[in-house]
Design a protein around this motif. Structure first.
Motif, short mmCIF file in Angstrom:
data_model
loop_
_atom_site.label_atom_id
_atom_site.label_comp_id
_atom_site.label_asym_id
_atom_site.label_seq_id
_atom_site.Cartn_x
_atom_site.Cartn_y
_atom_site.Cartn_z
N ARG A 94 70.47 1.75 16.90
CA ARG A 94 69.49 2.65 17.48
C ARG A 94 68.83 2.03 18.69
NH1 ARG A 94 70.31 7.79 16.36
NH2 ARG A 94 70.65 8.10 14.11
N LEU A 120 75.62 3.79 24.30
CA LEU A 120 75.10 4.86 23.46
C LEU A 120 74.42 5.96 24.26
CD1 LEU A 120 73.57 2.71 20.55
CD2 LEU A 120 75.80 3.85 20.63
N THR A 126 80.86 10.09 22.46
CA THR A 126 80.24 10.14 21.12
C THR A 126 80.74 8.94 20.34
OG1 THR A 126 80.12 12.55 21.13
CG2 THR A 126 80.00 11.46 18.99
N THR A 140 76.44 9.37 17.43
CA THR A 140 75.52 9.72 18.53
C THR A 140 75.68 11.15 18.99
OG1 THR A 140 77.14 8.96 20.17
CG2 THR A 140 75.53 7.35 19.36
#
Length: 553
Positions: A94, A120, A126, A140
């Motif tokens: 993240r 990301l 993706t 993602t």
């Protein structure tokens, strides 16, 4: 009786309606559009090659980006020693966690944090992480391909939702014990790739249109410049159609190419046609001029007999003799005029004729010895072998007869005529020498003109019409030969004719062509000019030679 309505009947000779002309397309525009179309085809082929190469490079770059993303994620997650869980992956990937690691100054995570964030954050990609069982742990985005386990990095183009995507897969192994931790999959929707493709396609179309327009303009200008000779030929054709007697010709073309050859050929054709028209007109004028006198003489005698001369036997006899003499002269004149007219067409009818000059010279020599026993003929033959030339046999015979007959007619005291036959490596030459009156320098340059006589009064008594030497000159020149004269007043004259010698191989080729032409003509024979000196059986040989001779000096 039933009447017939004439107006209802269609005229038998009514011309059919003219066919409608098709759409006329200018040669300039044909050239312009053809050139533009050809250039566009070549341009399109080049653009396709460049476009294909460029798109291949772009695809390679997209694969490199996918590979980089795979490597970054694998590098980030491979530090784990146990099987990956959703919380672990979420904590490691993240963006807030990555930024926190970067803020904390961790030397171990810092080199990869920016790369992870960049990977990301890409809208076109993706990133999905799976555990060892294929269960998704992290993603993602929503657009992703079906999971498939791989043993090593694998990147391929796959169709998703009817559009091409680039899918990359790679296993995640622990750095500590090389244990399989899971899998990472990167799906690239190729949005940037397609956007670049559309832009390149639009640029190619615009450049193609600009190139086509530029080529069309340049081609039209070039066509207008290069087709100027065609326009000149067209104007000349219209001028000749409006006035067949015009002297207008295609202007000289400076550059040497097919169009200049066409212009020269067209001018040559016009000159040839004009020459034939002039010959026809001259033939009519000459005949009308020369026949006027004998016709007037005959008419005068007939009118005199009609008035009172038929009752006087002496006048009647004199008129009949004079009329017969003028009739014979008209016959000779018409024959010579026809011979001269046919001589103008030798290039058309007698291109494949081969003649043994030695044989013809000997034959004519023997004939004149027989029909003129009161003359001494001497043949000086320096060749002593057959010599062939490209000439119709009857024409060569006629030329020699004209020259020998003139020599006989204009020899009064020393009745001796020399005939010389010699050759060199290229030409064969025949000379006729007499010891008669001779020709002055002034008259020497005009003896080959039509109807020209040195002494008109004496020429008429000798039966000449002034056409013989004109016929001889036209005949010999038609076969690429020459005729020359040497003369001195009171000492006689020498006429020389020269013809190119024909090799045995060339003679064989011409004979084969002649045989083929005769076969194609169904053995109709080859028309020729026959000498009137040897054909008319109505009189004895000597009288006929004098009456039908074709030249007087």
């Amino acid at each position: 009786m039933k009447s017939i309505n004439i107006t209802d009947r269609e005229p038998e000779n009514e011309e059919e309606p003219k066919k409608k002309r098709g759409f006329r397309f200018s040669l300039k525009w044909e050239w312009t559009l053809s050139t533009a179309f050809g250039v566009l085809i070549i341009f399109a082929a080049i653009v396709i090659l460049i476009f294909s190469s460029f798109m291949t490079v772009l695809m390679r770059q997209e694969k490199t980006h996918v590979a980089d993303s795979l490597n970054v994620v694998v590098e980030r997650l491979s530090n784990q020693s146990a099987t990956l869980t959703a919380s672990q992956v979420d904590q490691l990937l993240r963006p807030r966690n990555v930024l926190a690691d970067e803020t904390s100054g961790s030397e171990q995570g810092t080199p990869y944090n920016n790369a992870v964030v960049t990977t990301l954050a890409r809208d076109s990609q993706t990133v999905t992480v799976y555990d060892t069982q294929g269960k998704p742990l992290f993603s993602t985005g929503d657009t992703t391909a079906k999971f498939r386990a791989v043993g090593k990095q694998h990147i391929a183009v796959t169709t998703l939702q009817n559009r091409k995507h680039l899918v990359g897969r790679m296993p995640i192994h622990s750095k500590e014990n090389d244990q399989l931790l899971g899998y990472v999959q990167v799906t690239d929707n190729l949005k940037d790739y397609r956007a670049t493709q559309v832009k390149l396609f639009q640029v190619a179309i615009v450049l193609g249109l600009i190139a086509g327009l530029a080529v069309a303009i340049l081609s039209y200008i070039l066509a207008s410049f290069l087709l100027r000779p065609v326009e000149a030929i067209r104007e000349t054709i219209h001028a000749v159609r409006d006035d067949p007697q015009t002297d207008k010709r295609v202007p000289e073309i400076r550059h040497t190419d097919e169009l200049s050859d066409l212009g020269n050929l067209f001018n040559g054709m016009l000159d040839t046609t004009q020459g034939y028209m002039d010959q026809q007109q001259q033939f009519v004028e000459d005949v009308s001029h020369e026949l006027r006198t004998p016709v007037a003489i005959i008419q005068g005698h007939m009118e005199m007999l009609d008035r009172w001369g038929k009752d006087d036997p002496e006048v009647l006899d004199e008129s009949i003799k004079a009329s017969l003499q003028e009739t014979k002269r008209m016959k000779s004149l018409v024959q010579e005029m026809l011979d001269l007219q046919r001589a103008e067409q030798i290039e058309v009818n007698y291109t494949n004729e081969v003649t043994d000059v030695s044989e013809v010279v000997q034959q004519v020599y023997d004939n004149f010895k027989m029909i003129h026993p009161d003359f001494v003929f001497i043949l000086d033959d320096d060749v002593h072998q057959p010599v062939q030339a490209q000439i119709y046999r009857n024409h060569l015979e006629q030329i020699l007869i004209i020259l020998l007959d003139n020599a006989v007619k204009y020899t009064q005291t020393r009745k001796e005529i020399h005939l010389t036959f010699e050759s060199d490596s290229r030409n064969v030459e025949v000379a006729v020498q007499d010891f008669g009156e001779g020709i002055s320098q002034e008259n020497r340059d005009r003896v080959f003109n039509r109807f020209y006589r040195v002494d008109k009064a004496r020429s008429r008594t000798k039966g000449g019409n002034g056409l013989g030497l004109a016929i001889a000159k036209r005949l010999i020149e038609a076969y690429h030969g020459r005729i020359m004269i040497e003369s001195a007043v009171g000492y006689g004259s020498v006429f020389r004719i020269s013809l190119p010698i024909l090799s045995d191989e060339d003679a064989r080729v011409l004979n084969e062509k002649k045989d083929r032409a005769q076969a194609e003509a169904n053995d109709t024979g080859i028309p020729g000019i026959k000498s009137a000196l040897l054909e008319d059986p109505s009189n004895d040989a000597t009288t006929q030679s004098d009456d039908d001779s074709t030249e007087t000096k």
